[in-house]
Enzyme design. Sequence first.
Site, PDB file in Angstrom:
ATOM      1  N   GLY A 187      -2.451  29.157 -47.448  1.00  0.00           N
ATOM      2  CA  GLY A 187      -2.715  29.846 -46.178  1.00  0.00           C
ATOM      3  C   GLY A 187      -1.927  29.318 -45.008  1.00  0.00           C
ATOM      4  O   GLY A 187      -1.897  28.125 -44.785  1.00  0.00           O
ATOM      5  N   SER A 188      -1.275  30.199 -44.236  1.00  0.00           N
ATOM      6  CA  SER A 188      -0.385  29.680 -43.211  1.00  0.00           C
ATOM      7  C   SER A 188       0.260  30.774 -42.363  1.00  0.00           C
ATOM      8  O   SER A 188      -0.034  31.952 -42.507  1.00  0.00           O
ATOM      9  CB  SER A 188       0.721  28.861 -43.876  1.00  0.00           C
ATOM     10  OG  SER A 188       1.258  29.578 -44.969  1.00  0.00           O
ATOM     11  N   ARG A 189       1.213  30.348 -41.518  1.00  0.00           N
ATOM     12  CA  ARG A 189       1.956  31.246 -40.642  1.00  0.00           C
ATOM     13  C   ARG A 189       3.347  30.666 -40.402  1.00  0.00           C
ATOM     14  O   ARG A 189       3.529  29.455 -40.429  1.00  0.00           O
ATOM     15  CB  ARG A 189       1.205  31.370 -39.311  1.00  0.00           C
ATOM     16  CG  ARG A 189       1.744  32.432 -38.382  1.00  0.00           C
ATOM     17  CD  ARG A 189       0.901  32.497 -37.121  1.00  0.00           C
ATOM     18  NE  ARG A 189       1.564  31.830 -36.011  1.00  0.00           N
ATOM     19  CZ  ARG A 189       0.925  31.379 -34.931  1.00  0.00           C
ATOM     20  NH1 ARG A 189      -0.382  31.484 -34.844  1.00  0.00           N
ATOM     21  NH2 ARG A 189       1.593  30.822 -33.954  1.00  0.00           N
TER      22      ARG A 189
END
Length: 218
Positions: A187-189
């Site tokens: 999970g990330s950006r």
Amino acid sequence: MIRFHKEGYKIIAITFIIVIAIILSVERFIDIIWITKSIQVFAIVFLIIVLQFFRNPKRVAVLDENTIIAPVDGKVVVIEEVEEPEYFKDKRLQISIFMSPINVHVTRYAMSGVIKYSKYHPGKYLVAWHPKASTENERTTVVIDNNSMGEILYRQIAGALAKRIVNYAKVGDTVVQGTDAGFIKFGSRVDVYLPLGTKVNVKLGDKVKGGVQIIAGK
């Protein structure tokens, strides 16, 4: 054939061993059939989730020094002019792509060029869409320079579930657009900072494909 990223080999192997052990041994400890079957099914589903998270589909970029391609798969959640405080220290055009746990999490170089800056920052694990995630979460900052687009910056940002960011960029390296730049686990950006006036080829809410889809350019 499904390909997996090298950063997932150890986790996949450990998960596989644990799942097989659960499937083979659970009936020895629990006599109720529906419970044992439920545990076995859950274990298999968990293995499938881990496998899909670390998948690494082959992507072939059409090299063009006048374009910026999506560094990751995901959804465009920010397109705006902002002050970039770490490297440029002036106004830049920010494009942010959010990756859910079901997206491919391989980071790819958005353009070809020379790595001018690469730095890791430890930090918090706020949800990736939080406004302060760009400056307070665990993250890496990388700047690439080429003759056409000049310098662009991309920032890998850990999300609430991510506990490790992998960054392959080293200062002085010459990198090729679309090739493997790293990985963010669970999970990330990714934020991309471009010169003002850069033409944007995406809009808010668009789903982009890392390593191939053009998001901006001249």
